[in-house]
Design a protein around this motif. Structure first.
Motif, PDB file in Angstrom:
ATOM      1  N   ALA A  46      -1.811 -18.375 -13.647  1.00  0.00           N
ATOM      2  CA  ALA A  46      -3.077 -19.086 -13.813  1.00  0.00           C
ATOM      3  C   ALA A  46      -4.014 -18.318 -14.733  1.00  0.00           C
ATOM      4  O   ALA A  46      -4.787 -18.914 -15.503  1.00  0.00           O
ATOM      5  N   GLY A  47      -3.974 -16.996 -14.680  1.00  0.00           N
ATOM      6  CA  GLY A  47      -4.815 -16.197 -15.556  1.00  0.00           C
ATOM      7  C   GLY A  47      -4.472 -16.401 -17.022  1.00  0.00           C
ATOM      8  O   GLY A  47      -5.363 -16.492 -17.876  1.00  0.00           O
ATOM      9  N   PHE A  48      -3.187 -16.469 -17.322  1.00  0.00           N
ATOM     10  CA  PHE A  48      -2.764 -16.743 -18.700  1.00  0.00           C
ATOM     11  C   PHE A  48      -3.202 -18.135 -19.131  1.00  0.00           C
ATOM     12  O   PHE A  48      -3.656 -18.331 -20.268  1.00  0.00           O
ATOM     13  N   GLN A  49      -3.061 -19.102 -18.233  1.00  0.00           N
ATOM     14  CA  GLN A  49      -3.487 -20.465 -18.554  1.00  0.00           C
ATOM     15  C   GLN A  49      -4.978 -20.510 -18.852  1.00  0.00           C
ATOM     16  O   GLN A  49      -5.420 -21.136 -19.827  1.00  0.00           O
ATOM     17  N   ASP A  50      -5.768 -19.829 -18.021  1.00  0.00           N
ATOM     18  CA  ASP A  50      -7.215 -19.830 -18.208  1.00  0.00           C
ATOM     19  C   ASP A  50      -7.628 -19.101 -19.486  1.00  0.00           C
ATOM     20  O   ASP A  50      -8.561 -19.510 -20.180  1.00  0.00           O
ATOM     21  N   ALA A  51      -6.925 -18.022 -19.803  1.00  0.00           N
ATOM     22  CA  ALA A  51      -7.232 -17.280 -21.022  1.00  0.00           C
ATOM     23  C   ALA A  51      -6.966 -18.142 -22.251  1.00  0.00           C
ATOM     24  O   ALA A  51      -7.756 -18.156 -23.205  1.00  0.00           O
ATOM     25  N   LEU A  52      -5.863 -18.884 -22.245  1.00  0.00           N
ATOM     26  CA  LEU A  52      -5.549 -19.758 -23.372  1.00  0.00           C
ATOM     27  C   LEU A  52      -6.547 -20.910 -23.455  1.00  0.00           C
ATOM     28  O   LEU A  52      -6.982 -21.297 -24.546  1.00  0.00           O
ATOM     29  N   THR A  53      -6.921 -21.440 -22.307  1.00  0.00           N
ATOM     30  CA  THR A  53      -7.948 -22.478 -22.275  1.00  0.00           C
ATOM     31  C   THR A  53      -9.244 -21.973 -22.907  1.00  0.00           C
ATOM     32  O   THR A  53      -9.918 -22.696 -23.640  1.00  0.00           O
ATOM     33  N   GLY A  54      -9.588 -20.729 -22.619  1.00  0.00           N
ATOM     34  CA  GLY A  54     -10.795 -20.146 -23.195  1.00  0.00           C
ATOM     35  C   GLY A  54     -10.766 -20.127 -24.710  1.00  0.00           C
ATOM     36  O   GLY A  54     -11.785 -20.338 -25.367  1.00  0.00           O
ATOM     37  N   VAL A  55      -9.604 -19.887 -25.300  1.00  0.00           N
ATOM     38  CA  VAL A  55      -9.486 -19.900 -26.757  1.00  0.00           C
ATOM     39  C   VAL A  55      -9.713 -21.304 -27.288  1.00  0.00           C
ATOM     40  O   VAL A  55     -10.451 -21.502 -28.273  1.00  0.00           O
ATOM     41  N   TYR A  56      -9.096 -22.303 -26.663  1.00  0.00           N
ATOM     42  CA  TYR A  56      -9.304 -23.689 -27.109  1.00  0.00           C
ATOM     43  C   TYR A  56     -10.785 -24.056 -27.056  1.00  0.00           C
ATOM     44  O   TYR A  56     -11.312 -24.702 -27.960  1.00  0.00           O
ATOM     45  N   ILE A 128       1.590 -11.112 -22.389  1.00  0.00           N
ATOM     46  CA  ILE A 128       2.736 -11.961 -22.038  1.00  0.00           C
ATOM     47  C   ILE A 128       4.031 -11.334 -22.517  1.00  0.00           C
ATOM     48  O   ILE A 128       5.079 -11.446 -21.861  1.00  0.00           O
ATOM     49  N   ASN A 129       3.980 -10.625 -23.646  1.00  0.00           N
ATOM     50  CA  ASN A 129       5.182  -9.932 -24.116  1.00  0.00           C
ATOM     51  C   ASN A 129       5.555  -8.777 -23.192  1.00  0.00           C
ATOM     52  O   ASN A 129       6.740  -8.481 -22.989  1.00  0.00           O
ATOM     53  N   GLN A 130       4.545  -8.147 -22.620  1.00  0.00           N
ATOM     54  CA  GLN A 130       4.793  -7.019 -21.723  1.00  0.00           C
ATOM     55  C   GLN A 130       5.328  -7.485 -20.376  1.00  0.00           C
ATOM     56  O   GLN A 130       6.253  -6.873 -19.818  1.00  0.00           O
ATOM     57  N   ARG A 131       4.777  -8.569 -19.847  1.00  0.00           N
ATOM     58  CA  ARG A 131       5.136  -9.013 -18.503  1.00  0.00           C
ATOM     59  C   ARG A 131       6.429  -9.821 -18.468  1.00  0.00           C
ATOM     60  O   ARG A 131       7.126  -9.842 -17.457  1.00  0.00           O
ATOM     61  N   GLY A 132       6.747 -10.528 -19.531  1.00  0.00           N
ATOM     62  CA  GLY A 132       7.982 -11.294 -19.554  1.00  0.00           C
ATOM     63  C   GLY A 132       7.917 -12.573 -18.739  1.00  0.00           C
ATOM     64  O   GLY A 132       6.851 -12.989 -18.279  1.00  0.00           O
ATOM     65  N   GLN A 133       9.061 -13.189 -18.500  1.00  0.00           N
ATOM     66  CA  GLN A 133       9.121 -14.532 -17.927  1.00  0.00           C
ATOM     67  C   GLN A 133       8.985 -14.584 -16.413  1.00  0.00           C
ATOM     68  O   GLN A 133       8.703 -15.646 -15.857  1.00  0.00           O
ATOM     69  N   SER A 134       9.181 -13.481 -15.732  1.00  0.00           N
ATOM     70  CA  SER A 134       9.289 -13.520 -14.269  1.00  0.00           C
ATOM     71  C   SER A 134       8.026 -14.031 -13.579  1.00  0.00           C
ATOM     72  O   SER A 134       8.092 -14.553 -12.458  1.00  0.00           O
ATOM     73  N   LEU A 135       6.873 -13.903 -14.223  1.00  0.00           N
ATOM     74  CA  LEU A 135       5.605 -14.309 -13.625  1.00  0.00           C
ATOM     75  C   LEU A 135       5.403 -15.824 -13.673  1.00  0.00           C
ATOM     76  O   LEU A 135       4.551 -16.363 -12.969  1.00  0.00           O
ATOM     77  N   VAL A 143       5.851 -22.098 -23.346  1.00  0.00           N
ATOM     78  CA  VAL A 143       4.794 -22.930 -23.911  1.00  0.00           C
ATOM     79  C   VAL A 143       3.533 -22.107 -24.181  1.00  0.00           C
ATOM     80  O   VAL A 143       2.934 -22.199 -25.260  1.00  0.00           O
ATOM     81  N   ILE A 144       3.117 -21.299 -23.216  1.00  0.00           N
ATOM     82  CA  ILE A 144       1.909 -20.486 -23.411  1.00  0.00           C
ATOM     83  C   ILE A 144       2.108 -19.507 -24.558  1.00  0.00           C
ATOM     84  O   ILE A 144       1.235 -19.350 -25.428  1.00  0.00           O
ATOM     85  N   ARG A 145       3.256 -18.855 -24.586  1.00  0.00           N
ATOM     86  CA  ARG A 145       3.535 -17.897 -25.659  1.00  0.00           C
ATOM     87  C   ARG A 145       3.591 -18.616 -27.017  1.00  0.00           C
ATOM     88  O   ARG A 145       3.028 -18.141 -28.004  1.00  0.00           O
ATOM     89  N   GLY A 146       4.234 -19.776 -27.055  1.00  0.00           N
ATOM     90  CA  GLY A 146       4.334 -20.531 -28.302  1.00  0.00           C
ATOM     91  C   GLY A 146       2.979 -21.001 -28.795  1.00  0.00           C
ATOM     92  O   GLY A 146       2.672 -20.908 -29.997  1.00  0.00           O
ATOM     93  N   GLU A 147       2.158 -21.526 -27.901  1.00  0.00           N
ATOM     94  CA  GLU A 147       0.827 -21.981 -28.304  1.00  0.00           C
ATOM     95  C   GLU A 147      -0.012 -20.824 -28.838  1.00  0.00           C
ATOM     96  O   GLU A 147      -0.742 -20.980 -29.827  1.00  0.00           O
ATOM     97  N   ALA A 148       0.068 -19.673 -28.194  1.00  0.00           N
ATOM     98  CA  ALA A 148      -0.735 -18.520 -28.615  1.00  0.00           C
ATOM     99  C   ALA A 148      -0.345 -18.057 -30.018  1.00  0.00           C
ATOM    100  O   ALA A 148      -1.203 -17.796 -30.864  1.00  0.00           O
TER     101      ALA A 148
END
Length: 475
Positions: A46-56, A128-135, A143-148
């Motif tokens: 959710a934190g990654f989602q919110d951070a990306l939302t903030g950019v938009y 996101i590159n550091q944490r990888g897919q497990s989260l 999708v989040i990584r691609g959009e960023a």
């Protein structure tokens, strides 16, 4: 202005988010100027989602795509509006006087806010590159990584289109701006346009590969369409990546790759032409003025009505952004949908102004608060330009499909390459008013005379000077 190289983002991220209620979409409500430590923001999906939302949200700021990079400063630079008086905000920009105070202030804010968006994207990408897919659940990691990555490419590219030379000018040799792709306090070298475009293309390839795996807009990925992954035209989706690739490759002079990317969007079948029934309506409140079905990527411009309504109000002459006298030379105002239903004349005169983005009271039908960034018709124009010399009849076919859906007559299939280029220049001016793309077309083509303007165009007018505080940085 706070320098981009002194933006501290390795320890934390500055997220300025606005609380938005949009259907059942969840938005994070954080007080402005609150610094959130990265390990807190990015401890959950959710934190990654919110951070990306903030950019938009930051990109729809009035200094960026909410005004200045669309119908504001960038459209002024394309000569679309009638002359401004010295007391009006855009006077300096309209005369290409880049030492005028209002222009300096606006340009500095654009530069700062764009690089701030990049800084936040870099922090997200690093984490996101550091944490990888497990989260992450489902396809959200991809999708989040691609959009960023896609957004980082888009913002850098538009900075290059403002502050760097075009490829037909000094783009291969003249240094312009840095490509910021790391977090922390790092001095990056100023790059040439050639070098910048290489980085943009590299980021877009990452975005393409990630979004191909999980974006619900891609046929076969529909099962990933969770609540977070709905409304993909408001996100930098897979086909937005392909559309931007077409735009970037054409800017770089690689027509073969530009054509392939443009055709991948055209042939997807996902962006139908807007029907005449939605456009040609007498009542503006029910009119689809931005041709929503054709939008590949758009921003949810939540304050668009407050901004655009003021700028395009004929009862406020001091604020009205009125088309230049070229408008009636450009359009068949009785037939072309873009003139008849997306522009409006001042009663009893031959004067016109845009209503593409205005939000009339009582408007409905899902046509409001939407800022076009990438649209289908541009892909047809890119395809036509790429084929003009080798397959001119095919190029004309692409132009005629757009023209048919704008209610104007077809062009002759025997047009020469030079005639096709002339028609393309006319079509860009007709199609993209209020969207900020016309200036970039003139610059890419290195056009020395903008129709209706007495000021000759050159490197000194097409390349915006860097804000003073940035000149001392770079290697």
């Amino acid at each position: 202005m706070k320098n981009i190289h002194n933006t501290k983002i390795s320890a934390g991220i500055l997220l300025v988010l606005v609380s938005i209620l949009s259907s059942c979409e969840k938005w994070l409500d954080i007080k402005p100027q609150t610094e959130i430590e990265s390990d807190v923001v990015f401890e959950s999906e959710a934190g990654f989602q919110d951070a990306l939302t903030g950019v938009y949200i930051s990109l729809q700021d009035s200094i960026l795509y909410g005004q200045e990079l669309t119908y504001g400063l960038v459209d002024v630079l394309s000569g679309q509006y009638k002359p401004f008086t010295q007391s009006q905000n855009y006077y300096g920009a309209s005369t290409y006087n880049y030492s005028e105070e209002q222009f300096i202030n606006t340009s500095a804010q654009i530069f700062s806010k764009m690089y701030n968006a990049i800084a936040n994207l870099n922090n997200l990408i690093g984490n996101i590159n550091q944490r990888g897919q497990s989260l992450f659940s489902g396809s959200n990691y991809h999708v989040i990584r691609g959009e960023a990555y896609g957004l980082r490419a888009m913002v850098h590219f538009d900075l290059a289109r403002l502050y760097a030379s075009s490829m037909l000018a000094e783009g291969a040799t003249k240094r312009a701006i840095p490509y910021m792709d790391t977090t922390g306090i790092v001095v990056k070298p100023r790059l040439t346009t050639t070098q910048l475009l290489a980085h943009v293309i590299e980021d877009l390839l990452v975005a393409e590969n990630e979004l191909l795996q999980g974006d619900p807009i891609v046929p076969g990925n529909e099962g990933y369409a969770t609540t977070y992954l709905r409304s993909r035209n408001y996100k930098f989706n897979y086909f937005a990546v392909k559309a931007l690739q077409a735009r970037v490759y054409l800017y770089a002079g690689d027509k073969e790759k530009a054509l392939l990317a443009a055709r991948s969007v055209i042939e997807s079948g996902l962006f139908p032409w807007t029907s005449a029934g939605e456009i040609a309506t007498a009542t503006e409140t029910s009119r689809n003025k931005i041709f929503t079905q054709e939008l590949i990527f758009e921003l949810a411009a939540t304050r668009l009505g407050l901004r655009a309504n003021t700028r395009f109000d004929p009862d406020s002459p001091g604020s009205l952004l009125e088309f230049s006298s070229e408008f009636t030379n450009l359009f068949n105002v009785d037939l072309d949908y873009r003139a008849r239903y997306v522009a409006q004349n001042i009663l009893g005169t031959a004067r016109y102004y845009s209503i593409k983005l205005t939000q009339p009271e009582g408007a409905f039908g899902g046509f409001t608060n939407r800022m076009p960034i990438l649209r289908k018709s541009e892909m047809y124009y890119i395809a036509a330009e790429c084929l003009a010399e080798t397959q001119p009849s095919a190029a004309v076919d692409y132009l005629n499909e757009v023209r048919a859906n704008r209610n104007i007559e077809a062009l002759s299939s025997t047009l020469t390459a030079a005639q096709i280029q002339n028609e393309l220049a006319l079509e860009y001016r007709r199609e993209f008013f209020s969207e900020g793309q016309v200036f970039y077309f003139f610059k890419r083509k290195n056009i020395t005379a903008i129709p209706g303007l007495a000021i000759p165009m050159s490197e000194s007018t097409y390349v915006l000077p860097l804000p003073d505080n940035e000149l001392i940085y770079g290697q």
